[in-house]
Design a protein around this motif. Structure first.
Motif, mmCIF file in Angstrom:
data_model
loop_
_atom_site.group_PDB
_atom_site.id
_atom_site.type_symbol
_atom_site.label_atom_id
_atom_site.label_comp_id
_atom_site.label_asym_id
_atom_site.label_seq_id
_atom_site.Cartn_x
_atom_site.Cartn_y
_atom_site.Cartn_z
ATOM 1 N N HIS A 130 -123.780 42.685 -31.225
ATOM 2 C CA HIS A 130 -123.193 41.581 -31.045
ATOM 3 C C HIS A 130 -123.952 40.675 -30.041
ATOM 4 O O HIS A 130 -123.378 41.619 -28.735
ATOM 5 N N THR A 131 -124.196 39.594 -30.073
ATOM 6 C CA THR A 131 -124.078 38.972 -28.541
ATOM 7 C C THR A 131 -123.916 37.254 -28.180
ATOM 8 O O THR A 131 -125.085 36.604 -28.225
ATOM 9 N N PRO A 132 -122.577 37.843 -28.135
ATOM 10 C CA PRO A 132 -122.111 35.583 -28.005
ATOM 11 C C PRO A 132 -122.678 35.581 -26.105
ATOM 12 O O PRO A 132 -122.587 36.718 -25.234
ATOM 13 N N GLY A 133 -123.229 34.445 -27.089
ATOM 14 C CA GLY A 133 -123.345 34.040 -25.099
ATOM 15 C C GLY A 133 -124.275 34.609 -24.248
ATOM 16 O O GLY A 133 -125.127 34.479 -25.224
ATOM 17 N N ASP A 134 -124.390 34.965 -23.208
ATOM 18 C CA ASP A 134 -125.489 35.160 -22.156
ATOM 19 C C ASP A 134 -126.018 36.789 -22.614
ATOM 20 O O ASP A 134 -125.142 37.657 -22.204
ATOM 21 N N THR A 137 -128.836 44.465 -27.445
ATOM 22 C CA THR A 137 -129.047 43.233 -28.126
ATOM 23 C C THR A 137 -129.695 43.358 -28.598
ATOM 24 O O THR A 137 -129.001 42.868 -30.424
#
Ligand SMILES: Cc1ncc(COP(=O)(O)O)c(C=O)c1O
Length: 378
Positions: free
Chosen positions: A32-36, A43
């Motif tokens: 999961h890599t929401p946002g930055d 990642t």
């Protein structure tokens, strides 16, 4: 804390009621890599994976120590799908066309082939150097990298890592040591001044002859970043299951190494007493030309020893008659193994040359078995 305590306790999870003592392998391709995405190292699993991180932390601890100056350093390790992947990463990250790599002429044969067949053809000058103690300062002139292996597989040559590191640094070269036969518990190249400590962890580090693994350890974070980038870009990475199996195996390394090195020493001493044996190559023997240096720079002399029988036929009779020497290549497992090394070619050795890896069996059984196998040589 001593090594075994550190290693065994490095993989414990935090004390949370109902949680397992050790983390399992993390199976993931993307995370999961929401946002930055810079918020996490995780990642996409070609770059990093939490099970690698746990393994790297354990290996990094083993490679950390104190320099001759007394200054403590913390090593960081990067794990690879095999020992050769780890070696290639150092070459790929460091060498560019026009660079010179000084290569000890008894380095592992695949390393020599890789440098000569590929890097030399891409414009790197591969300068084979004589074996220790004959490496002369002028051989290092203009070099970018010195590559040594000590003790070397299979000839068991011992290089003075501290002295060579000093000479190489004076010449402006980086120093890489293939530390496969002793493991970082047996010898810490970074503490002796080397810039890279590399190992095929397929061998004693994991010790159960069931997986391939390699690592590169460094003190310098810029070098680490280059090796890390090479691994991500080339992508021949190890799976989380191998990393997890390695973590389980490394917990018993101190026990395995102590036992197998003791066995190797006893076997080497036994072989010296036998008329069928032309010579025994083991750095733990006072008769070995590198013994003094080995005793200074190694904490264990390693599980690998080599010896020479009269000829090919004598070696084949010996291996055929033995019931406890499993005939196999590779080394460092709990199972004692041996092979007539010249059957592969590639090394300057006699036809009767046997490389043996002492395992963890009762040494009395091994010696009894070798006695009857040597008796069978006519
Ligand atoms: C000294 C040494 N370095 C590197 C390697 C390569 O390791 P791997 O087989 O894990 O790729 C080996 C393998 O035998 C080795 O003996």
């Amino acid at each position: 804390m001593r090594d075994s305590t550190k290693i065994i306790r490095s993989t414990l999870t935090r004390t949370v009621a109902g949680e397992p003592l050790h983390a399992g392998p993390v199976f993931a391709a993307p995370f999961h890599t929401p946002g930055d995405p810079a918020d996490t190292p995780y990642t996409y699993a070609r770059s990093h994976n939490p099970t690698w991180t746990a393994l790297e932390k354990t290996i990094g601890q083993m490679e950390s120590g104190q320099l001759a100056s007394g200054e403590s350093y913390r090593a960081t390790a990067l794990v690879f799908a095999s020992g050769m992947a780890a070696c290639s990463a150092v070459f790929g990250a460091v060498l560019r066309p026009g660079d010179v790599v000084v290569l000890s002429s008894n380095a592992y044969f695949a390393v020599r082939v890789l440098l000569q067949e590929y890097f030399a053809k891409m414009g790197v000058e591969v300068r084979p150097a004589l074996t220790e103690p004959k490496l002369r300062e002028d051989q290092l002139a203009g070099a970018r990298l010195l590559w040594i292996e000590s003790p070397s597989n299979p000839t068991m040559d011992v290089y003075d890592i501290a002295a060579l590191s000093e000479a190489a640094h004076r010449a402006g070269a980086l120093v890489a040591v293939d530390n496969t036969t002793p493991t970082p518990l047996g010898q810490r190249p970074l503490a002796l001044g080397a810039d890279f400590s590399i190992a095929s962890d397929t061998k004693s580090m994991t010790g159960h002859s069931d997986l391939l693994l390699g690592h590169v350890a460094v003190r310098d974070l810029e070098l680490r970043a280059k090796i890390d980038q090479w691994r991500t870009l080339t992508g021949g990475v190890l799976g989380p299951m191998e990393a997890w199996l390695a973590l389980r195996s490394i917990a018993t390394l101190p026990l395995r190494l102590e036992r197998s090195c003791e066995n190797a020493q006893r076997i080497a001493e036994f072989l010296l007493t036998r008329a069928e044996v032309v010579s025994v190559l083991y750095p733990g023997l006072p008769t070995h030309p590198g013994h003094e240096v080995a005793a200074r720079q190694m904490r264990y002399f390693g599980p690998v020893l080599s010896f020479v029988l009269r000829d090919k036929q004598a070696a084949e009779v010996f291996l055929g008659k033995s019931k406890l020497l499993t005939e196999a290549t590779s080394f460092g497992g709990v199972t004692t193994s041996a092979e007539r090394r010249a059957r592969w070619g590639g090394d300057a050795i006699a036809e009767g040359f046997i490389r043996m890896s002492a395992g963890c069996e009762a040494v009395e059984d091994l010696i009894e078995d070798m006695t009857q196998a040597l008796d069978a040589i006519r």
